[in-house]
Write an enzyme that holds these catalytic residues in place. Structure first.
Site, PDB file in Angstrom:
ATOM      1  N   HIS A  12      24.057   0.950  10.673  1.00 27.08           N
ATOM      2  CA  HIS A  12      25.280   1.802  10.920  1.00 27.08           C
ATOM      3  C   HIS A  12      25.992   1.157  12.265  1.00 27.08           C
ATOM      4  CE1 HIS A  12      23.977   4.505   7.845  1.00 27.08           C
ATOM      5  NE2 HIS A  12      22.721   4.364   8.530  1.00 27.08           N
ATOM      6  N   ASN A  42       0.922  -1.178  -0.087  1.00 28.10           N
ATOM      7  CA  ASN A  42      -0.145  -0.125   0.027  1.00 28.10           C
ATOM      8  C   ASN A  42       0.908   1.337   0.069  1.00 28.10           C
ATOM      9  OD1 ASN A  42      -2.373   1.643   0.325  1.00 28.10           O
ATOM     10  ND2 ASN A  42      -3.306  -0.126   1.466  1.00 28.10           N
ATOM     11  N   SER A  96      -0.203  -3.207  13.356  1.00 29.09           N
ATOM     12  CA  SER A  96       0.080  -1.659  13.177  1.00 29.09           C
ATOM     13  C   SER A  96       0.816  -1.112  14.183  1.00 29.09           C
ATOM     14  CB  SER A  96      -1.449  -0.806  12.809  1.00 29.09           C
ATOM     15  OG  SER A  96      -1.962  -1.249  11.737  1.00 29.09           O
ATOM     16  N   THR A 137      12.092  -6.343  15.979  1.00 30.89           N
ATOM     17  CA  THR A 137      13.391  -6.085  16.124  1.00 30.89           C
ATOM     18  C   THR A 137      14.309  -7.480  16.082  1.00 30.89           C
ATOM     19  OG1 THR A 137      13.201  -6.099  18.597  1.00 30.89           O
ATOM     20  CG2 THR A 137      13.153  -3.987  17.719  1.00 30.89           C
ATOM     21  N   ARG A 191       6.166  -8.351  19.965  1.00 30.68           N
ATOM     22  CA  ARG A 191       6.189  -9.730  20.752  1.00 30.68           C
ATOM     23  C   ARG A 191       5.183 -10.480  20.329  1.00 30.68           C
ATOM     24  NH1 ARG A 191       3.429  -5.988  23.199  1.00 30.68           N
ATOM     25  NH2 ARG A 191       1.893  -6.677  24.773  1.00 30.68           N
ATOM     26  N   GLY A 199      -0.188  -1.151   9.007  1.00 28.12           N
ATOM     27  CA  GLY A 199       0.308  -0.053   8.643  1.00 28.12           C
ATOM     28  C   GLY A 199       1.341   0.573   9.932  1.00 28.12           C
TER      29      GLY A 199
END
Length: 183
Positions: A113, A83, A158, A163, A178, A140
């Site tokens: 980085h 989208n 959303s 991570t 989670r 989203g």
């Protein structure tokens, strides 16, 4: 090794290398063309995507606007849909399975980085690949960070910030994301 080879191997590399600059420019020109091509010209938009990405299934569609770094490191399966406002920083490989849906404003980021400020100030980068299984839905404003691997049938709520990697048949939410339920 060339800087491109270092980049694809997940090693520190110089993003200002002339070959990489040229590849990013090529991708930006294609995304510019995609984003300026009318939604009424679906075949033309599909052809642009197929020339931009490393590989695609037959059915692939992305709403404008879309942005990426290289394009050639993105591989999507059959029935892929993204989208509005999708950004894929494909410094490393991004592989997305069949029947995947990407909601508005999703960020998929392989680029990262160094933590060391001296190295970071030199402009050094590196990247970690992202893999998304089949039948996934990324909600989203979700963010997928470098190195994340998601199994099949994963739903990312959303706003979630993913991570770390997760296996099959889970719903993820939160920051950091989670498992909130299995499916």
């Amino acid at each position: 090794m060339t800087e491109k080879e270092k980049m694809l191997a997940g090693l520190h590399f110089n993003p200002f290398d002339s070959e990489l600059v040229a590849l990013r420019l090529e991708a930006r020109l294609k995304t510019e063309r995609l984003n300026q091509t009318s939604m009424a010209h679906r075949k033309q938009r599909t052809a642009i995507l197929k020339s931009l990405f490393g590989s695609t299934g037959k059915n692939v569609y992305i709403e404008s606007s879309f942005n990426c770094d290289y394009g050639i490191n993105i591989h999507v399966g059959e029935n892929f849909y993204a989208n509005f406002g999708c950004v894929i920083l494909d410094v490393a490989e991004v592989r997305i399975g069949d029947n995947c849906l990407i909601a508005p404003q999703v960020g998929i980021y392989t680029a990262t980085h160094p933590i060391d400020p001296t190295e970071r100030a030199q402009g050094i980068e590196y990247a970690k690949p992202i893999h998304i299984g089949h039948n996934c839905w990324i909600g989203g404003h979700a963010t997928l960070n470098p190195g994340v691997h998601l199994g099949d049938n994963v739903v990312v709520a959303s706003g979630a910030v993913v991570t770390k990697s997760f296996g099959d048949n889970v719903v993820l939410a939160g920051n950091p994301a989670r498992v909130i339920r299995t499916c």
